[in-house]
Write a protein that holds these residues in place. Structure first.
Motif, PDB file in Angstrom:
ATOM      1  N   MET A 191      28.925   3.234  52.192  1.00  0.00           N
ATOM      2  CA  MET A 191      29.570   2.864  53.451  1.00  0.00           C
ATOM      3  C   MET A 191      30.653   3.840  53.881  1.00  0.00           C
ATOM      4  N   GLU A 192      30.910   4.866  53.063  1.00  0.00           N
ATOM      5  CA  GLU A 192      31.891   5.898  53.389  1.00  0.00           C
ATOM      6  C   GLU A 192      31.243   7.252  53.163  1.00  0.00           C
ATOM      7  N   PRO A 193      31.718   8.296  53.850  1.00  0.00           N
ATOM      8  CA  PRO A 193      31.186   9.627  53.573  1.00  0.00           C
ATOM      9  C   PRO A 193      31.296   9.937  52.082  1.00  0.00           C
ATOM     10  N   PRO A 194      30.227  10.383  51.458  1.00  0.00           N
ATOM     11  CA  PRO A 194      30.252  10.615  50.009  1.00  0.00           C
ATOM     12  C   PRO A 194      31.236  11.682  49.553  1.00  0.00           C
ATOM     13  N   SER A 195      31.572  12.620  50.433  1.00  0.00           N
ATOM     14  CA  SER A 195      32.506  13.682  50.069  1.00  0.00           C
ATOM     15  C   SER A 195      33.077  14.272  51.346  1.00  0.00           C
ATOM     16  N   ASP A 196      33.932  15.269  51.166  1.00  0.00           N
ATOM     17  CA  ASP A 196      34.532  15.946  52.318  1.00  0.00           C
ATOM     18  C   ASP A 196      33.767  17.226  52.653  1.00  0.00           C
ATOM     19  N   LEU A 197      32.525  17.305  52.249  1.00  0.00           N
ATOM     20  CA  LEU A 197      31.699  18.477  52.520  1.00  0.00           C
ATOM     21  C   LEU A 197      31.579  18.686  54.034  1.00  0.00           C
ATOM     22  N   PRO A 198      31.809  19.916  54.519  1.00  0.00           N
ATOM     23  CA  PRO A 198      31.701  20.161  55.958  1.00  0.00           C
ATOM     24  C   PRO A 198      30.309  19.817  56.495  1.00  0.00           C
TER      25      PRO A 198
ATOM     26  N   MET B 277      24.949  21.738  64.813  1.00  0.00           N
ATOM     27  CA  MET B 277      26.063  21.576  63.871  1.00  0.00           C
ATOM     28  C   MET B 277      27.282  22.396  64.261  1.00  0.00           C
ATOM     29  N   MET B 278      27.094  23.388  65.111  1.00  0.00           N
ATOM     30  CA  MET B 278      28.241  24.169  65.580  1.00  0.00           C
ATOM     31  C   MET B 278      29.237  23.256  66.301  1.00  0.00           C
ATOM     32  N   ASN B 279      28.729  22.416  67.212  1.00  0.00           N
ATOM     33  CA  ASN B 279      29.615  21.500  67.942  1.00  0.00           C
ATOM     34  C   ASN B 279      30.280  20.510  67.000  1.00  0.00           C
ATOM     35  N   VAL B 280      29.490  19.979  66.069  1.00  0.00           N
ATOM     36  CA  VAL B 280      30.036  19.006  65.128  1.00  0.00           C
ATOM     37  C   VAL B 280      31.123  19.642  64.270  1.00  0.00           C
ATOM     38  N   THR B 281      30.934  20.912  63.923  1.00  0.00           N
ATOM     39  CA  THR B 281      31.920  21.616  63.107  1.00  0.00           C
ATOM     40  C   THR B 281      33.244  21.768  63.841  1.00  0.00           C
ATOM     41  N   LEU B 282      33.196  21.996  65.147  1.00  0.00           N
ATOM     42  CA  LEU B 282      34.439  22.082  65.922  1.00  0.00           C
ATOM     43  C   LEU B 282      35.205  20.760  65.866  1.00  0.00           C
ATOM     44  N   PHE B 283      34.480  19.636  65.955  1.00  0.00           N
ATOM     45  CA  PHE B 283      35.141  18.331  65.853  1.00  0.00           C
ATOM     46  C   PHE B 283      35.662  18.099  64.430  1.00  0.00           C
ATOM     47  N   TYR B 284      34.919  18.557  63.458  1.00  0.00           N
ATOM     48  CA  TYR B 284      35.365  18.454  62.060  1.00  0.00           C
ATOM     49  C   TYR B 284      36.670  19.220  61.867  1.00  0.00           C
ATOM     50  N   LEU B 285      36.754  20.423  62.441  1.00  0.00           N
ATOM     51  CA  LEU B 285      37.972  21.227  62.334  1.00  0.00           C
ATOM     52  C   LEU B 285      39.134  20.568  63.075  1.00  0.00           C
ATOM     53  N   ALA B 286      38.838  19.907  64.175  1.00  0.00           N
ATOM     54  CA  ALA B 286      39.888  19.159  64.880  1.00  0.00           C
ATOM     55  C   ALA B 286      40.398  18.028  63.994  1.00  0.00           C
ATOM     56  N   ASN B 287      39.473  17.361  63.315  1.00  0.00           N
ATOM     57  CA  ASN B 287      39.863  16.282  62.418  1.00  0.00           C
ATOM     58  C   ASN B 287      40.722  16.797  61.262  1.00  0.00           C
ATOM     59  N   LYS B 288      40.520  18.073  60.901  1.00  0.00           N
ATOM     60  CA  LYS B 288      41.288  18.681  59.823  1.00  0.00           C
ATOM     61  C   LYS B 288      42.604  19.289  60.312  1.00  0.00           C
TER      62      LYS B 288
ATOM     63  N   THR C 285      25.543   9.801  66.665  1.00  0.00           N
ATOM     64  CA  THR C 285      26.615   9.401  65.747  1.00  0.00           C
ATOM     65  C   THR C 285      27.185  10.568  64.969  1.00  0.00           C
ATOM     66  N   LYS C 286      27.144  11.755  65.532  1.00  0.00           N
ATOM     67  CA  LYS C 286      27.641  12.929  64.807  1.00  0.00           C
ATOM     68  C   LYS C 286      29.109  12.781  64.431  1.00  0.00           C
ATOM     69  N   ASP C 287      29.915  12.297  65.380  1.00  0.00           N
ATOM     70  CA  ASP C 287      31.335  12.165  65.086  1.00  0.00           C
ATOM     71  C   ASP C 287      31.578  11.175  63.964  1.00  0.00           C
ATOM     72  N   SER C 288      30.880  10.014  64.030  1.00  0.00           N
ATOM     73  CA  SER C 288      31.057   9.006  63.000  1.00  0.00           C
ATOM     74  C   SER C 288      30.575   9.508  61.649  1.00  0.00           C
ATOM     75  N   LEU C 289      29.490  10.274  61.683  1.00  0.00           N
ATOM     76  CA  LEU C 289      28.880  10.701  60.442  1.00  0.00           C
ATOM     77  C   LEU C 289      29.666  11.778  59.723  1.00  0.00           C
ATOM     78  N   PHE C 290      30.196  12.734  60.483  1.00  0.00           N
ATOM     79  CA  PHE C 290      30.762  13.902  59.826  1.00  0.00           C
ATOM     80  C   PHE C 290      32.234  14.130  60.087  1.00  0.00           C
ATOM     81  N   SER C 291      32.767  13.666  61.217  1.00  0.00           N
ATOM     82  CA  SER C 291      34.096  14.103  61.619  1.00  0.00           C
ATOM     83  C   SER C 291      35.198  13.146  61.209  1.00  0.00           C
ATOM     84  N   LYS C 292      34.911  11.857  61.175  1.00  0.00           N
ATOM     85  CA  LYS C 292      35.958  10.873  60.918  1.00  0.00           C
ATOM     86  C   LYS C 292      36.029  10.594  59.426  1.00  0.00           C
ATOM     87  N   GLN C 293      36.584  11.559  58.715  1.00  0.00           N
ATOM     88  CA  GLN C 293      36.683  11.439  57.274  1.00  0.00           C
ATOM     89  C   GLN C 293      38.137  11.352  56.849  1.00  0.00           C
TER      90      GLN C 293
END
Length: 211
Positions: free
Chosen positions: A38-45, A62-73, A203-211
């Motif tokens: 129920m949670e991301p298994p790791s902080d893997l980009p 994944m380029m777009n998702v990575t930008l949101f991931y970097l914003a989250n970081k 659900t890209k943001d939910s899946l990868f960015s909100k960690q």
């Protein structure tokens, strides 16, 4: 001279030996089956998660998702520009907050450096980039950078030892094979939670960015 039949038989034997050796490698690997994650298994980009699941291909999305991931970081903050009278003028503005390009992953360092070329007074917007790459030369430059970025993702996968070689083929190590299973379980959890068929698009943001 070999004919088609003998080549097919040889290929089948080699595949059978490969599968046997993979099974032997995996035999002592403990996998938690039917585990609900129920949670991301790791902080893997996200791009590495995408490659982990696909094993060979990195989706360009994944380029777009990575930008949101970097914003989250904390590397960017994001402001949404909304035009109620003309939705085509809606925009997302990425404002640089952290100028340290040493993230620990080459593909993240690369994308930060790449998109810094689009920054004006410390920020860039999606529409700004779209306008810029409307020219053929800038579009070609963008695609070239995108392909280089994907190559960096794959290099990072090698650096953190995604794979071992069996009969001259890459397969996931047991550690990453297990993590792949966890990420798939997490995706399935989100899919069931939100009843979404096209998970990757919605659900890209939910899946990868909100960690």
């Amino acid at each position: 001279k070999s004919d088609g039949g003998s080549i097919t038989i040889s290929f089948s034997i080699n595949e059978s030996k490969f599968e046997k050796e993979v099974s032997e490698y995996r035999k002592d690997n403990a996998i938690l089956k039917n585990e609900i994650v129920m949670e991301p298994p790791s902080d893997l980009p996200p791009a590495l998660v995408n490659l982990l699941i696909n094993e060979k291909v990195v989706s360009k999305e994944m380029m777009n998702v990575t930008l949101f991931y970097l914003a989250n970081k904390g590397y960017y903050s994001i402001e949404e520009k909304i035009n109620d009278s003309n939705k085509e003028e809606n925009d997302l503005i990425f404002i640089r907050r952290n100028y340290n390009n040493k993230t620990g992953y080459n593909h993240l360092d690369y994308i930060l450096t790449w998109f810094s070329d689009y920054e004006v007074n410390g920020s860039f917007s999606i529409k700004q980039i779209k306008r810029l790459v409307s020219s053929e030369s800038e579009a070609n430059k963008f695609v070239n950078n995108l392909n280089k970025w994907i190559a960096e993702v794959k290099q990072d996968a090698n650096s953190i030892k995604f794979y071992i070689r069996i009969r001259n083929k890459n397969i996931l190590t047991n550690r990453w094979f297990n993590e792949k299973s966890l990420w798939i379980s997490y995706k399935n959890y989100l899919k069931n939670l939100y009843s979404i068929n096209d998970l990757d698009k919605r659900t890209k943001d939910s899946l990868f960015s909100k960690q």
